[in-house]
Motif scaffolding. Structure first.
Motif, PDB file in Angstrom:
ATOM      1  N   PHE A   1      -3.055  -5.359   0.179  1.00 14.62           N
ATOM      2  CA  PHE A   1      -2.720  -4.637  -1.055  1.00 14.62           C
ATOM      3  C   PHE A   1      -1.312  -4.906  -1.582  1.00 14.62           C
ATOM      4  O   PHE A   1      -1.053  -4.688  -2.760  1.00 14.62           O
ATOM      5  N   PHE A   2      -0.400  -5.287  -0.723  1.00 20.41           N
ATOM      6  CA  PHE A   2       1.003  -5.286  -1.138  1.00 20.41           C
ATOM      7  C   PHE A   2       1.565  -6.668  -1.464  1.00 20.41           C
ATOM      8  O   PHE A   2       2.771  -6.801  -1.692  1.00 20.41           O
TER       9      PHE A   2
ATOM     10  N   GLN B   1       2.088  -8.506  -4.103  1.00 24.70           N
ATOM     11  CA  GLN B   1       2.027  -8.275  -5.547  1.00 24.70           C
ATOM     12  C   GLN B   1       3.227  -8.930  -6.219  1.00 24.70           C
ATOM     13  O   GLN B   1       4.086  -9.491  -5.549  1.00 24.70           O
TER      14      GLN B   1
ATOM     15  N   LEU C   1       7.474  -3.972  -3.228  1.00 29.00           N
ATOM     16  CA  LEU C   1       7.003  -2.754  -2.573  1.00 29.00           C
ATOM     17  C   LEU C   1       8.185  -1.807  -2.407  1.00 29.00           C
ATOM     18  O   LEU C   1       9.298  -2.236  -2.100  1.00 29.00           O
TER      19      LEU C   1
ATOM     20  N   GLY D   1       3.605  -1.354  -5.183  1.00 29.29           N
ATOM     21  CA  GLY D   1       3.038  -0.431  -4.213  1.00 29.29           C
ATOM     22  C   GLY D   1       4.134   0.457  -3.657  1.00 29.29           C
ATOM     23  O   GLY D   1       5.330   0.150  -3.795  1.00 29.29           O
TER      24      GLY D   1
ATOM     25  N   THR E   1      -0.511   1.272  -9.222  1.00 28.72           N
ATOM     26  CA  THR E   1      -0.362   0.562  -7.938  1.00 28.72           C
ATOM     27  C   THR E   1      -0.728   1.510  -6.802  1.00 28.72           C
ATOM     28  O   THR E   1      -0.803   2.726  -6.983  1.00 28.72           O
ATOM     29  N   LEU E   2      -0.923   0.919  -5.643  1.00 25.75           N
ATOM     30  CA  LEU E   2      -1.375   1.691  -4.488  1.00 25.75           C
ATOM     31  C   LEU E   2      -0.238   2.544  -3.910  1.00 25.75           C
ATOM     32  O   LEU E   2       0.902   2.092  -3.790  1.00 25.75           O
TER      33      LEU E   2
ATOM     34  N   ASN F   1      -6.079   5.402  -6.158  1.00 21.67           N
ATOM     35  CA  ASN F   1      -5.010   4.522  -5.657  1.00 21.67           C
ATOM     36  C   ASN F   1      -4.250   5.150  -4.489  1.00 21.67           C
ATOM     37  O   ASN F   1      -3.140   4.736  -4.181  1.00 21.67           O
TER      38      ASN F   1
ATOM     39  N   TYR G   1      -6.290  -2.898  -7.110  1.00 19.90           N
ATOM     40  CA  TYR G   1      -5.219  -2.639  -6.139  1.00 19.90           C
ATOM     41  C   TYR G   1      -5.156  -3.687  -5.032  1.00 19.90           C
ATOM     42  O   TYR G   1      -4.241  -3.692  -4.236  1.00 19.90           O
TER      43      TYR G   1
END
Lengths: 375, 375
Positions: free
Chosen positions: A102-103, A105, A109, A157, A186-187, A217, B4
């Motif tokens: 997930f991260f 991105q 983060l 995230g 975002t998560l 999320n 996500y």
């Protein structure tokens, strides 16, 4: 160093876990294990599985365990389906998979500057850009620091433990919800390794699992190593929207089909079914935490308000290093991180059995009076 | 699909393990488990650990298990030190870590086109470029296909199982050494999940561990899921030069401090100490393999020469699909991959107990005579 390594391996800075000493007779208050052994029903469940069936692979989906976890949280009124549960070989594996899944991105983060130190290690492993967000002056997480007005700061995230480690401070659910209302793109991961010690005792009162069906999320991680006293096995979990769990399953099924063995699955199922043992264990830890907090206070220590199974504490006169070393000489191990500067004098002390906590106080009295006489 | 997820998650094609059916009474010959239960000494060792100590984290280094493995292979004359051993949560985790830690290179990884299908999944997970090398006409690995004359083909690493899966064919150690003499600049991994069934029975005669002290770019992986009958726990290992093991440790310590739980460590130690059970188990499987091979041959099957605990076999008249389905209707599960084309008609049949193998033959006789009468 080796020319056969992938390039990035040269730059890794691996996590250093708390010491697991091989000597007996130590008072071990350094890695936040539960003072009691696991539920007798867990022990019985494992023993019932130790036979010829160990020749067979476990269920790759750990379905029974996922169902037991879903049932447990549905019993608390949160309506969790089995397809909303992911399990892994300890919550560290669950965290590793979610960082990767997930991260990675295009924005950094966000996580607190003082927090579980494995987060930045995962960022190194998966080459994830991150930006630490300083704790506030009282060493707390302030949701406003993750926002700009009512908008989120640019992020790929957000993750933090609740209660935070190593501070033990709890963020109320209302603040987490405020973050989720602002940060929808975002998560957000809430790492609840210690949540069961936040009270109300064993009722799941503080868990953000209460919010997962309203925020697609939001992912919540937990472990059976602390409040369920199964550090010696390796069982962690994540709960969230089905699409998030699908993402984790894709990583897991590209990494290791069978992360949980047959004995861990059986133990986990039994652990989530023994509510009575669980509640009593959490209550004892919380009562001892309050006792220890008071005793430390009477001896010149100032502890942060803790919702975990440890206290984060410093002495008005003595350095963290000298206290940790002095205790060690008396066979008591606590965790001293030493850095960053703001927490250099803090000790993180696991809540032990009444006898262990008593031994700690006696040792501290000895140390402090020795130093007083020497000074 | 989820917004996500990290981008690459959308493109993953996860591994699909062999079915682990939840029904009893099936003759399960599809995932190469050992027909016997684990050593009674392993069962005893696990039972001896199921107590209050489960509240404590395991040794993050699994030192006792590493030592037991080093002792075992040193006892065979290979001079292996503890620092040359790595252990993980099943050999799949060990493989995942080594793909990430060694194979992210500027040249493509080479492995056979027909082999353990998890390899290309790891390449997807870690975005590693790879180039499949076709098996030869007899479905064997030909070392010359990895070379150009006496030079290696351009590669960022080479990996294959020995015996290969799902063919079961063994490459002699002399051929592996010929590859290592030519290919000195990149890592060569020999995945020995099935090596103990290659004979001489249980003597480690065919393992490339014999070569690790002469080739610093050789890493050998093994599992306790097959010849040690511990698929239900998750224990894998790698042996090689200390610098390679250091690289794996850096990955592991950036991923999960405690991949092996207390019970797995105890089981693994006991498994490597019970040489007698181990040898007898391997002998029984090998004897049954030869029996089954002969029986199948009498019924129109042609099997590749197997050094593993399975046979890779096809029938002169009947398709792999119809055989697999026909057996399944009679409660016997075997593995049918179906692709690529070259192996579409092959079945991979695990060597079971004498009773299971007998049941397989009876079922095949029934099927073949039914089809004969229908035709």
């Amino acid at each position: 160093m080796s020319k056969y390594w992938s390039d990035f391996v040269h730059h890794l800075e691996p996590y250093v876990p708390g010491e697991q000493p091989k000597m007996d007779k130590l008072v071990k208050l350094n890695t936040n294990e539960h003072p009691l052994g696991p539920s007798p029903k867990v022990i019985e469940a494992i023993r019932g599985e130790v036979d010829d069936r160990l020749r067979l692979y476990p269920d790759p989906d750990s379905s029974q365990l996922k169902q037991a976890i879903a049932d447990y949280y549905s019993g608390l009124g949160y309506g969790i389906k089995r397809s909303q549960v992911f399990v892994g070989n300890g919550s560290d594996e669950v965290l590793a998979h979610l960082f990767m899944g997930f991260f990675k991105q295009h924005q950094p983060l966000l996580f607190p500057d003082i927090t579980y130190s494995f987060y930045k290690v995962y960022c190194g492993l998966y080459q994830i850009d991150y930006q630490p967000v300083p704790l506030d002056d009282a060493l707390g997480i302030a949701v406003d620091d993750y926002l700009e007005g009512d908008k989120p700061r640019a992020n790929g995230g957000i993750i933090f433990p609740n209660p935070n480690a190593p501070t033990g401070k709890l963020l109320p659910l209302s603040e987490i919800e405020r973050l989720l209302q602002a940060n929808t793109q975002t998560l957000v991961v809430i790492d609840e390794a210690y949540i069961d010690f936040a009270g109300p005792q064993g009722q799941g009162g503080a868990t953000a699992i209460a919010l997962v069906n309203r925020y697609p999320n939001l992912l919540v991680t937990q472990t059976l190593s602390k409040s369920r006293s199964l550090a010696g096995l390796r069982i962690g979990l994540a709960i969230g929207d089905g699409a998030l769990i699908d993402g984790l399953n894709r990583i897991k099924d590209s990494f290791n089909s069978y992360p949980l063995d047959r004995l861990a699955i059986a133990a986990g199922v039994a652990a989530f079914k023994d509510q009575e043992w669980f509640e009593k264990g959490c209550e004892q830890v919380i009562m001892q935490r309050e006792w220890l907090n008071e005793q430390l206070g009477q001896r010149g220590f100032e502890s942060l308000p803790s919702a975990a199974n440890f206290l984060f504490t410093r002495h008005e006169q003595h350095s963290g290093l000298s206290l940790a070393q002095g205790l060690r000489e008396q066979g008591i191990i606590v965790r001293h991180f030493g850095k960053p500067e703001r927490i250099a004098d803090y000790l993180r002390i696991t809540i032990g059995t009444p006898e262990q906590n008593q031994a700690l106080i006696v040792a501290l009295d000895g140390l402090i009076s020795k130093w007083k006489n020497a000074g």
